[in-house]
Design a protein around this motif. Structure first.
Motif, PDB file in Angstrom:
ATOM      1  N   ALA A  73       0.839  -1.214   0.198  1.00 11.74           N
ATOM      2  CA  ALA A  73      -0.002   0.177   0.103  1.00 11.74           C
ATOM      3  C   ALA A  73       0.976   1.208   0.089  1.00 11.74           C
ATOM      4  N   ASP A  74       0.794   2.096  -1.271  1.00 12.00           N
ATOM      5  CA  ASP A  74       1.270   3.264  -1.310  1.00 12.00           C
ATOM      6  C   ASP A  74       0.659   4.162  -2.176  1.00 12.00           C
ATOM      7  N   ASN A 117      -4.193   3.463  -1.440  1.00 10.88           N
ATOM      8  CA  ASN A 117      -4.452   4.483  -0.526  1.00 10.88           C
ATOM      9  C   ASN A 117      -5.081   3.541   0.763  1.00 10.88           C
ATOM     10  N   GLY A 118      -4.914   4.023   2.010  1.00 13.93           N
ATOM     11  CA  GLY A 118      -5.101   3.161   3.047  1.00 13.93           C
ATOM     12  C   GLY A 118      -6.421   2.615   3.394  1.00 13.93           C
ATOM     13  N   GLU A 119      -7.593   3.589   2.649  1.00 13.90           N
ATOM     14  CA  GLU A 119      -8.768   2.843   2.848  1.00 13.90           C
ATOM     15  C   GLU A 119      -9.145   1.439   1.928  1.00 13.90           C
ATOM     16  N   GLU A 120      -8.313   1.459   0.831  1.00 13.68           N
ATOM     17  CA  GLU A 120      -8.381   0.366  -0.071  1.00 13.68           C
ATOM     18  C   GLU A 120      -7.553  -0.682   0.615  1.00 13.68           C
ATOM     19  N   PHE A 178       4.585  -3.846   7.900  1.00 12.24           N
ATOM     20  CA  PHE A 178       5.851  -3.007   7.927  1.00 12.24           C
ATOM     21  C   PHE A 178       5.463  -1.716   7.012  1.00 12.24           C
ATOM     22  N   ILE A 179       5.994  -0.712   7.787  1.00 12.80           N
ATOM     23  CA  ILE A 179       5.793   0.769   7.531  1.00 12.80           C
ATOM     24  C   ILE A 179       6.911   1.062   6.944  1.00 12.80           C
ATOM     25  N   VAL A 180       7.151   1.521   5.694  1.00  8.39           N
ATOM     26  CA  VAL A 180       8.161   2.108   4.883  1.00  8.39           C
ATOM     27  C   VAL A 180       7.956   3.497   4.449  1.00  8.39           C
ATOM     28  N   THR A 181       8.610   4.268   4.950  1.00  4.84           N
ATOM     29  CA  THR A 181       8.304   5.664   5.165  1.00  4.84           C
ATOM     30  C   THR A 181       9.537   6.625   5.167  1.00  4.84           C
ATOM     31  N   ASP A 188       3.024   2.434   3.099  1.00  2.00           N
ATOM     32  CA  ASP A 188       3.408   3.668   3.216  1.00  2.00           C
ATOM     33  C   ASP A 188       2.892   4.269   4.745  1.00  2.00           C
ATOM     34  N   ASN A 189       3.448   5.467   5.281  1.00  6.53           N
ATOM     35  CA  ASN A 189       2.726   6.177   6.520  1.00  6.53           C
ATOM     36  C   ASN A 189       1.654   7.131   5.825  1.00  6.53           C
ATOM     37  N   HIS A 190       2.076   8.104   5.079  1.00  5.08           N
ATOM     38  CA  HIS A 190       1.301   8.968   4.514  1.00  5.08           C
ATOM     39  C   HIS A 190       0.582   8.655   3.221  1.00  5.08           C
TER      40      HIS A 190
END
Length: 140
Positions: free
Chosen positions: A10-11, A36-39, A82-85, A55-57
């Motif tokens: 997700a990014d 996006n985060g909702e998807e 795993f947050i890659v930011t 991603d975070n943002h």
């Protein structure tokens, strides 16, 4: 045990998605992606994944919010996040309190870090299948 994992990437940057998906596919893993985060949350609710690389943002939900909501549905360690930011950790560190199994990586991610993600995911998947018993989803 099959050593191929199913990941959700997700990014909101399609270039970053292509890089992460490409690195995972090159190692023989399966990937879905969202922008996006909702998807991402909808996919987590409707499909089986061994791990989520986010991603975070992002629009909708941030990676941290996605991790928090996922922890409301899954047991600790059941679905590695795993947050890659490119964020500085200080910007969101407080929001990660209590999310002990969320790993963070700085962009750009390296091949070695992708290997770490795969190793942690395989370990979690093995633990989930052989120790914890039934899950929200059954394994494909």
């Amino acid at each position: 045990m099959d050593d191929k994992c199913r990941f959700l990437v997700a990014d909101d940057c399609i270039f970053t998605v292509k890089v992460h998906v490409g690195l995972l596919l090159a190692r023989g893993h399966y990937c879905d992606y969202v922008l996006n985060g909702e998807e991402a949350m909808n996919k987590v609710l409707t499909r089986y994944y061994d791990g989520v690389v986010t991603d975070n943002h992002m629009p909708g939900l941030t990676g941290v919010e996605l991790a928090q909501k996922t922890r409301e549905l899954f047991k600790l360690g059941e679905l590695p996040i795993f947050i890659v930011t490119s964020d500085q950790k200080e910007e969101y560190a407080g929001a990660l309190l209590g999310l002990h199994d969320v790993m963070e990586f700085a962009k750009p991610i390296t091949s070695i870090q992708i290997d770490q993600i795969v190793a942690v995911t395989l370990k979690a998947r093995g633990y989930r299948r052989f120790v914890e018993g039934p899950s929200l989803f059954t394994t494909p």
